[in-house]
Design an enzyme around this catalytic site. Structure first.
Site, PDB file in Angstrom:
ATOM      1  N   ASN A 186       3.585   8.945   2.739  1.00 35.44           N
ATOM      2  CA  ASN A 186       2.775   9.075   1.589  1.00 35.44           C
ATOM      3  C   ASN A 186       1.487  10.027   1.365  1.00 35.44           C
ATOM      4  O   ASN A 186       1.253  10.816   0.338  1.00 35.44           O
ATOM      5  CB  ASN A 186       2.158   7.707   0.909  1.00 35.44           C
ATOM      6  CG  ASN A 186       3.346   6.939   0.207  1.00 35.44           C
ATOM      7  OD1 ASN A 186       4.349   7.155   0.339  1.00 35.44           O
ATOM      8  ND2 ASN A 186       3.063   5.791  -0.167  1.00 35.44           N
ATOM      9  N   ASN A 219       8.674   6.938  -3.751  1.00 30.25           N
ATOM     10  CA  ASN A 219       8.086   5.746  -3.261  1.00 30.25           C
ATOM     11  C   ASN A 219       9.446   4.740  -3.560  1.00 30.25           C
ATOM     12  O   ASN A 219       9.315   3.432  -2.929  1.00 30.25           O
ATOM     13  CB  ASN A 219       7.197   5.340  -4.092  1.00 30.25           C
ATOM     14  CG  ASN A 219       5.576   5.864  -3.517  1.00 30.25           C
ATOM     15  OD1 ASN A 219       5.614   7.021  -3.319  1.00 30.25           O
ATOM     16  ND2 ASN A 219       4.537   5.369  -3.590  1.00 30.25           N
ATOM     17  N   ASP A 226     -17.728  17.190 -41.203  1.00 28.58           N
ATOM     18  CA  ASP A 226     -16.575  17.136 -40.591  1.00 28.58           C
ATOM     19  C   ASP A 226     -16.363  15.962 -39.343  1.00 28.58           C
ATOM     20  O   ASP A 226     -15.390  15.535 -39.095  1.00 28.58           O
ATOM     21  CB  ASP A 226     -16.115  18.271 -39.940  1.00 28.58           C
ATOM     22  CG  ASP A 226     -15.778  19.413 -40.989  1.00 28.58           C
ATOM     23  OD1 ASP A 226     -15.220  18.856 -41.903  1.00 28.58           O
ATOM     24  OD2 ASP A 226     -16.316  20.375 -40.589  1.00 28.58           O
ATOM     25  N   ASP A 243     -10.338  22.057 -41.443  1.00 28.81           N
ATOM     26  CA  ASP A 243     -11.225  22.483 -42.348  1.00 28.81           C
ATOM     27  C   ASP A 243     -10.990  24.005 -42.643  1.00 28.81           C
ATOM     28  O   ASP A 243     -10.218  24.518 -42.029  1.00 28.81           O
ATOM     29  CB  ASP A 243     -12.704  22.054 -41.803  1.00 28.81           C
ATOM     30  CG  ASP A 243     -13.663  22.388 -42.659  1.00 28.81           C
ATOM     31  OD1 ASP A 243     -13.363  22.326 -43.781  1.00 28.81           O
ATOM     32  OD2 ASP A 243     -14.671  23.014 -42.345  1.00 28.81           O
ATOM     33  N   GLU A 263      -0.484   5.963  -4.561  1.00 29.01           N
ATOM     34  CA  GLU A 263      -2.121   6.166  -4.732  1.00 29.01           C
ATOM     35  C   GLU A 263      -2.405   7.722  -4.954  1.00 29.01           C
ATOM     36  O   GLU A 263      -3.526   7.737  -5.444  1.00 29.01           O
ATOM     37  CB  GLU A 263      -2.521   5.725  -3.056  1.00 29.01           C
ATOM     38  CG  GLU A 263      -2.198   6.696  -1.889  1.00 29.01           C
ATOM     39  CD  GLU A 263      -1.064   6.071  -1.310  1.00 29.01           C
ATOM     40  OE1 GLU A 263      -0.785   6.321   0.004  1.00 29.01           O
ATOM     41  OE2 GLU A 263      -0.162   5.370  -1.869  1.00 29.01           O
ATOM     42  N   THR A 272       3.291  13.890   1.591  1.00 30.91           N
ATOM     43  CA  THR A 272       4.228  13.967   0.449  1.00 30.91           C
ATOM     44  C   THR A 272       3.393  13.837  -1.044  1.00 30.91           C
ATOM     45  O   THR A 272       3.711  14.586  -2.066  1.00 30.91           O
ATOM     46  CB  THR A 272       5.455  13.387   0.358  1.00 30.91           C
ATOM     47  OG1 THR A 272       4.981  12.145   0.246  1.00 30.91           O
ATOM     48  CG2 THR A 272       6.126  13.777   1.671  1.00 30.91           C
ATOM     49  N   ASP A 273       2.445  12.876  -1.068  1.00 32.38           N
ATOM     50  CA  ASP A 273       1.817  12.575  -2.255  1.00 32.38           C
ATOM     51  C   ASP A 273       0.499  13.386  -2.329  1.00 32.38           C
ATOM     52  O   ASP A 273      -0.052  13.212  -3.288  1.00 32.38           O
ATOM     53  CB  ASP A 273       1.551  11.101  -2.405  1.00 32.38           C
ATOM     54  CG  ASP A 273       2.675  10.364  -2.363  1.00 32.38           C
ATOM     55  OD1 ASP A 273       3.697  10.728  -2.326  1.00 32.38           O
ATOM     56  OD2 ASP A 273       2.536   9.233  -2.629  1.00 32.38           O
ATOM     57  N   VAL A 294       1.058  -1.141   0.016  1.00 30.48           N
ATOM     58  CA  VAL A 294      -0.012   0.395  -0.056  1.00 30.48           C
ATOM     59  C   VAL A 294       0.790   1.198   0.040  1.00 30.48           C
ATOM     60  O   VAL A 294       0.607   2.147  -0.585  1.00 30.48           O
ATOM     61  CB  VAL A 294      -0.974  -0.167   1.210  1.00 30.48           C
ATOM     62  CG1 VAL A 294      -1.654   1.255   1.150  1.00 30.48           C
ATOM     63  CG2 VAL A 294      -1.921  -1.084   1.231  1.00 30.48           C
TER      64      VAL A 294
END
Length: 931
Positions: free
Chosen positions: A768, A728, A666, A350, A308, A771-772, A303
């Site tokens: 995580n 990670n 078109d 076009d 994630e 920081t994520d 995990v």
């Protein structure tokens, strides 16, 4: 009446034994449809409505809000996280273990946030598209029970007789049974920029759609005259319906970026599964952990190893990018397309309404033996308010724009007044304040009215009589009562010349000699050679208002010629040049004739010399076409099938292609393109539904701006993929190698304590989370780098994680592991406290990961101050870490407050990490120069 076996609802045209509607005489058409010129009865119309259904286009692929929401979770990485969360809860059923509610809740919250981000953006895009449509239900005038009736257009059925007048929208495909000076604008369906003159005479069975002069079609409009037509097809059986069916049956392919992110998720997932196996084997062999503990640690570590935040940050970044594009008048229908814009290397555009203004404009005048140019911005189609403004500028000494330069550089002389006045008086365009140009009617006549108006000519008059235009006469004459009784004529130049015996030159009447006729016809051919639509103009004084038509139109005075064109948009040449500077090739594909295509192509910067027609495309094999499309910049007389063939040939050559368009014709190509771009103002609903992005200002230059945003968005995605995966990777290596090295250096501690890890699962999840979370999201809000359009587009097939980025992720993981474990084991050796050593490593990783963001950004020459949200995110992250260390939260995470000296140890380790990081970046820049 009832539909006949071979015709009644329009199905007969699909029978190969029957001639198509446009090839049949009127009476045969009426017989096949079991109707007559007086239309259907109300009862028969109701019966046919039950049989054929409403006259509307059916959207079989409409998307519900629930489906939009569920689509946000179709990702391998998300599947992996769901399984991990369920396992975190599932261990609670084992004896002696508690469910990991905090871990599972955290994962589900992240997944929910990701889903909501994507749902809100996609749902808003669909709502915006709906708002762009004309929600009013159009009406149709039909003949029912022998009387004129107005009905909802959806109630029109095959066999109905339509009454058509100038300004009417054609509600269904129909065969004309009467036509009086009837012209129709079919540009949305055929791509032709000029209106089509209609008649009741049948044409050959193999006549192309654009040349079927005895038919009118759904989504076209009447711009001149009147007519009566019998409906042959309705709803999805119409030409427009056939195109809509092709679009709906086409597979909804994922964008290259969607496929790439899914592939990345699978790679991470497989790597995590391998990691679980390796860590489990090491723990089983070297520690006293039980099998259940090993399983729990493996799942928890997995995990923590999965980024994630990646789906949420990707979605958030794309959503931010789409918001920026909305500010630039580009509405994105699907989020991944935002990134796809950055990899476009060919724009297939076009002509009508995209490169051009989609309105005829007088650009050249011949009068008194001289030719004068009039541009779109200097005497062309401008509103009255703009003309007034220009008069003010002229009064202030600015260059006059109502009368442009003559061959000698002077203002256009008054000798052009008669020809301009004639064009405005012999004219059926009607003032319409709500219309874009201020007039409603035939585009050619609107252009003539505006040209005279912008020249300050008063064309007010009392019309006494009109001799209407017809395809046989090729001219129109009006008799007006002004200062004197005067007839004004306009039409095909050669036809008008035949009715003239004098010519007006410098205010004097001169005999129209054979030499003068030849000279005028030469000028006409020169105008036509430049793709201008040319009309001749004449007038004469009339004494008898009751004279015959022939007498009125005989012995006229030739006044001159006006040549008009649907001109290029003013901003297009610069936008095309900018695209080429960015390494993006622009190719024009139009339904117009090759001469018009060449003329517009030359105006906007194309090389028109090798222009190719749709007929030539049909004669080429697939391999030949793949070679041809690499060298041709202009394609003309292209139908929807040709456009798709060109697109697929370019895609087969490895190009990422954006297609622009506004018409129904078109739509198939818009759906096939890597990025389909429809026009929001002039675009049809069918084109908008088939597109990935809608230009709300119909401005080609907006595509350039959107591509720049797309490139910046891809840079941001690559930044945080680098950031998340390298972080990670470092965490995983720290835990994995920490067990191995710890068992070797401290065998007693690591052999006797099953939970003896360098970081606990809750610490990993916290790292995580902080920081994520905010820092990664803030990274998605980074501005695009300077000069983003000065570099070539990303090569087709180049992944987000290229060789340089992969090397960087691996190397940073090793550096982070080396410096982090060095700090951990130094702390363990000096303090003899596992908790204190874990706290040192725990804090070090949080600090290193958030500060590393700026190291990544520095490669794009972005200062720390260029993104204030990132500064806030870093500050909040560090503050949260301090709260964990120095508040009662420390007991939840099982950490100890750090002393000032221990912060010094962290600073030393950080300086070492930063030095190695910068050295690595320089090494990678040299190793992967140009990558």
């Amino acid at each position: 009446m009832s539909p006949t076996a071979d015709g009644g609802g329009g199905d007969a045209e699909d029978d190969t034994t029957q001639a198509p509607w446009h090839a049949l005489p009127v009476e045969r058409v009426l017989d096949r449809l079991d109707t007559d010129r007086d239309g259907l009865t109300a009862a028969e119309a109701r019966a046919r409505l039950d049989t054929h259904g409403p006259n509307e286009l059916v959207e079989t692929d409409s998307v519900s809000p629930l489906r939009i929401f569920l689509d946000q979770f179709r990702d391998f990485l998300i599947y992996l996280l769901v399984v991990a969360a369920l396992l975190a809860l599932g261990v609670g059923i084992l004896p002696g273990y508690e469910p990991h509610y905090a871990d599972a809740t955290l994962i589900f919250l992240i997944l929910l946030a990701n889903g909501l981000f994507g749902f809100v953006q996609d749902y808003q895009a669909e709502r915006s598209i709906a708002a762009l449509r004309d929600l009013s239900s159009p009406e149709a005038t039909v003949v029912r029970d022998g009387d004129t009736a107005t009905v909802d257009a959806t109630a029109v059925v095959p066999g109905d007789v339509l009454l058509l007048e100038q300004g009417d929208a054609v509600p269904a495909d129909a065969r004309l049974v009467e036509a009086a000076s009837l012209d129709a604008d079919e540009s949305a369906l055929t791509g032709e920029s000029t209106s089509v003159s209609k008649s009741v005479e049948p044409v050959d069975a193999d006549t192309p759609l654009a040349e079927r002069t005895d038919m009118v079609y759904m989504n076209s409009s009447v711009v001149r005259g009147r007519g009566r037509a019998v409906v042959t097809r309705t709803g999805m059986d119409t030409e427009v319906g056939h195109i809509a069916t092709q679009i709906q049956q086409a597979p909804d392919e994922p964008t290259p970026f969607q496929a790439e992110i899914d592939h990345l998720g699978r790679q991470i997932g497989y790597g995590v599964l391998a990691l679980i196996a390796v860590v489990a084997a090491v723990q089983f062999a070297l520690t006293a952990a039980s099998p259940l503990t090993i399983l729990l640690v493996g799942v928890t570590l997995a995990v923590a190893a999965v980024p994630e935040g990646l789906p949420a940050v990707v979605t958030f970044t794309l959503a931010l990018g789409s918001r920026r594009l909305v500010d630039r008048n580009a509405l994105v229908r699907r989020l991944p397309v935002v990134e796809s814009l950055g990899s476009v290397d060919i724009i297939l555009t076009d002509k009508t309404g995209t490169l051009t203004e989609n309105r005829m404009t007088v650009t050249r005048i011949y009068a008194a033996g001289e030719t004068y140019e009039r541009g779109a911005t200097d005497g062309g189609n401008e509103s009255e308010s703009e003309s007034e403004s220009e008069n003010e500028n002229e009064a202030e000494g600015a260059t006059p724009t109502l009368r442009t330069a003559s061959p000698n550089g002077d203002a256009i002389p008054d000798s052009t007044d008669p020809v301009l006045r004639c064009g405005a008086i012999c004219n059926n365009a009607e003032p319409a304040p709500d219309a874009a140009d201020g007039y409603r009617g035939d585009p050619t006549e609107i252009a003539l009215r505006i040209a005279a108006e912008n020249a300050g000519i008063d064309a007010s008059h009392e019309r006494l009589r009109e001799i209407p235009f017809s395809s046989e006469r090729k001219r129109m004459t009006v008799l007006v009562d002004g200062d004197s009784l005067t007839a004004y004529t306009k039409g095909a130049p050669e036809v008008v010349l035949e009715r003239c015996d004098r010519v007006l030159e410098d205010g004097d009447l001169m005999p129209l000699t054979d030499a003068k006729r030849a000279s005028i016809l030469d000028t006409n051919r020169a105008f036509a050679g430049d793709a201008l639509r040319v009309l001749g103009f004449a007038s004469k004084a009339v004494t008898d208002p009751d004279a015959t038509d022939d007498d009125i139109e005989r012995g006229m005075i030739f006044l001159g010629l006006q040549g008009m064109l649907d001109p290029a948009r003013e901003e297009v040449p610069g936008a095309v040049a900018d695209c080429r500077q960015a390494g993006i090739r622009v190719v024009m594909v139009t339904g117009d004739n090759v001469e018009t295509a060449r003329a517009i192509g030359a105006d906007v910067g194309f090389d028109p010399t090798g222009a190719l027609t749709g007929q030539a495309i049909e004669q080429q094999s697939a391999d030949d076409l793949r070679r041809t499309v690499e060298d041709v910049d202009v394609f003309a007389r292209a139908n929807p099938g040709h456009k798709v063939a060109i697109l697929r040939a370019l895609q087969a050559n490895g190009h990422n292609v954006a297609m622009t368009g506004d018409g129904v014709n078109d739509a198939p190509a818009l759906r096939t393109a890597d990025v389909g771009i429809a026009m929001g103002q002039r675009g049809t609903d069918v084109a908008k539904q088939a597109s990935d992005m809608i230009l709300q200002d119909d401005n080609f230059a907006t595509i350039r701006d959107a591509i720049a945003e797309g490139r910046g968005i891809f840079d941001n995605i690559r930044k945080f993929v680098n950031y998340l995966l390298s972080a990670n990777a470092g965490e995983v290596l720290v835990v994995f190698l920490g067990v191995l090295v710890g068992t070797a250096l401290f065998p007693t501690l690591f052999a006797e304590r099953a939970e003896a890890l360098v970081l606990t699962p809750v610490m990993l999840l916290w790292i995580n989370l902080v920081t994520d979370g905010l820092p990664a999201l803030a990274l998605g809000a980074d501005p695009k780098a300077e000069g983003v359009l000065d570099r070539p587009p990303r090569p087709a097939g180049e992944p987000v994680i290229d060789r340089r980025l992969l090397a960087s992720i691996a190397a940073i993981g090793v550096i982070m592991t080396g410096t982090g474990l060095g700090l951990f084991f130094y702390g363990l050796a000096t303090t003899a406290s596992l908790l204190r050593a874990q706290t040192l490593l725990f804090t070090f990783l949080v600090v290193v990961e958030v500060i590393r963001i700026q190291v990544i950004r520095s490669r794009y020459d972005l200062s720390i101050l260029s993104n204030p949200w990132l500064l806030v995110a870093i500050g909040v992250t560090l503050l949260l870490q301090l709260l964990v260390l120095y508040t009662p939260l420390s007991t939840v995470f099982d950490v100890r407050p750090l002393s000032l000296g221990e912060w010094g140890w962290i600073a030393v380790a950080f300086v070492g990490f930063l030095a190695l990081n910068l050295g690595l970046r320089d090494l990678l820049d040299r190793r992967f120069r140009g990558v």
